[in-house]
Motif scaffolding. Structure first.
Motif, mmCIF file in Angstrom:
data_model
loop_
_atom_site.group_PDB
_atom_site.id
_atom_site.type_symbol
_atom_site.label_atom_id
_atom_site.label_comp_id
_atom_site.label_asym_id
_atom_site.label_seq_id
_atom_site.Cartn_x
_atom_site.Cartn_y
_atom_site.Cartn_z
ATOM 1 N N VAL A 6 0.750 -0.966 0.048
ATOM 2 C CA VAL A 6 0.032 0.080 0.165
ATOM 3 C C VAL A 6 0.669 1.350 0.249
ATOM 4 O O VAL A 6 1.782 1.521 0.868
ATOM 5 C CB VAL A 6 -0.902 0.058 1.390
ATOM 6 N N LEU A 7 0.662 1.975 -1.096
ATOM 7 C CA LEU A 7 1.629 3.289 -1.171
ATOM 8 C C LEU A 7 0.773 4.512 -0.879
ATOM 9 O O LEU A 7 1.273 5.500 -0.035
ATOM 10 C CB LEU A 7 1.854 3.541 -2.649
ATOM 11 N N THR A 8 -0.452 4.559 -0.904
ATOM 12 C CA THR A 8 -1.255 5.756 -0.569
ATOM 13 C C THR A 8 -2.741 5.033 -0.326
ATOM 14 O O THR A 8 -3.328 4.254 -0.900
ATOM 15 C CB THR A 8 -1.542 6.723 -1.766
ATOM 16 N N SER A 9 -3.091 5.540 1.025
ATOM 17 C CA SER A 9 -4.720 5.233 1.390
ATOM 18 C C SER A 9 -4.984 6.356 2.001
ATOM 19 O O SER A 9 -4.850 6.515 3.473
ATOM 20 C CB SER A 9 -4.552 3.871 2.423
ATOM 21 N N ALA A 10 -5.762 7.170 1.484
ATOM 22 C CA ALA A 10 -6.082 8.546 2.009
ATOM 23 C C ALA A 10 -7.055 9.168 1.346
ATOM 24 O O ALA A 10 -7.559 9.092 0.349
ATOM 25 C CB ALA A 10 -4.783 9.474 1.960
ATOM 26 N N THR A 11 -7.678 10.218 2.047
ATOM 27 C CA THR A 11 -8.868 11.150 1.719
ATOM 28 C C THR A 11 -8.201 12.472 1.414
ATOM 29 O O THR A 11 -7.343 12.944 2.076
ATOM 30 C CB THR A 11 -9.988 11.056 2.405
ATOM 31 N N HIS A 12 -8.906 13.294 0.651
ATOM 32 C CA HIS A 12 -8.086 14.680 0.401
ATOM 33 C C HIS A 12 -9.416 15.563 -0.124
ATOM 34 O O HIS A 12 -10.388 15.135 -0.828
ATOM 35 C CB HIS A 12 -7.066 14.645 -0.540
ATOM 36 N N PRO A 13 -9.341 16.626 0.110
ATOM 37 C CA PRO A 13 -10.328 17.953 -0.452
ATOM 38 C C PRO A 13 -9.731 18.031 -1.874
ATOM 39 O O PRO A 13 -8.438 18.126 -2.275
ATOM 40 C CB PRO A 13 -10.181 19.034 0.363
#
Length: 203
Positions: A171-178
């Protein structure tokens, strides 16, 4: 009305549905990757596919809508790039092969469909050492309320769990963002998106 007919009707509503620019998450997450082969699932009018191709990727781009694919082909021709456009309802059929990058940007539908099954198939199409990039909404933003308010937008950890990957993935990215987006009246609004980026291990 079939899903194919529904999407053709959606694209036929205007000469252009989307901005013509590549998705923000694709640009931010993929720019530093070495070029190779790429599969763009749900390519729409082709902005992501064209952006990848102009940077040296060998791109296969898939959509359910023939209307969208015709516009995507025009976009590619104007940009002077060659892309393998294929028409698939990815619930029923899937392009053959493996790719160094498989990108699924905002693979949502206002009717019921098996998104998890499609994304598992997308993961299976990633070549060893390759990347799977999944971008999704976390809310309706300025669109799609009313009859479709019951749609569930999974968090990144839900997306990863539903892939059922087992060992062999990082897993390299696991995120929320506006993300800022214009509504139908041209007003700038902020909505939340979810990014999942995974790398398949080499054997």
């Amino acid at each position: 009305m079939s899903h194919e007919e529904a999407w053709d009707a959606r694209y036929a509503e205007s000469q252009r549905i989307w901005s013509g620019n590549p998705n923000v998450a694709l640009v931010s997450e993929i720019t530093d990757l070495p070029t190779g082969t790429a599969l763009d699932l749900g390519c729409g009018e082709g902005a992501d596919a064209v952006w990848l191709a102009t940077r040296g990727w060998q791109v296969t781009a898939v959509d359910i809508s023939g209307v969208a694919l015709a516009r995507a082909a025009e976009h590619a021709a104007a940009a002077g790039v060659t892309i393998d456009f294929q028409r698939h309802d990815v619930q029923e059929s899937f392009p053959e092969g493996e790719w160094d990058l498989v990108s699924a940007q905002f693979l949502h539908f206002w009717e019921e469909f098996d998104r998890e099954k499609i994304l598992r198939r997308a993961a299976a199409a990633v070549a060893p050492g390759g990347t799977l990039l999944i971008e999704g909404h976390m809310d309706h933003g300025p669109f799609g309320h009313g009859d479709h308010a019951e749609i569930h937008f999974p968090a990144p950890e839900e997306v990863i769990a539903a892939l059922e990957l087992g060992d062999g993935w990082q897993v390299l990215t696991s995120a929320t963002h506006p993300r800022e987006q214009n509504d139908q009246d041209g007003n700038t609004v902020t909505r939340v998106d979810a990014t999942v980026k995974l790398r398949r291990s080499l054997p």
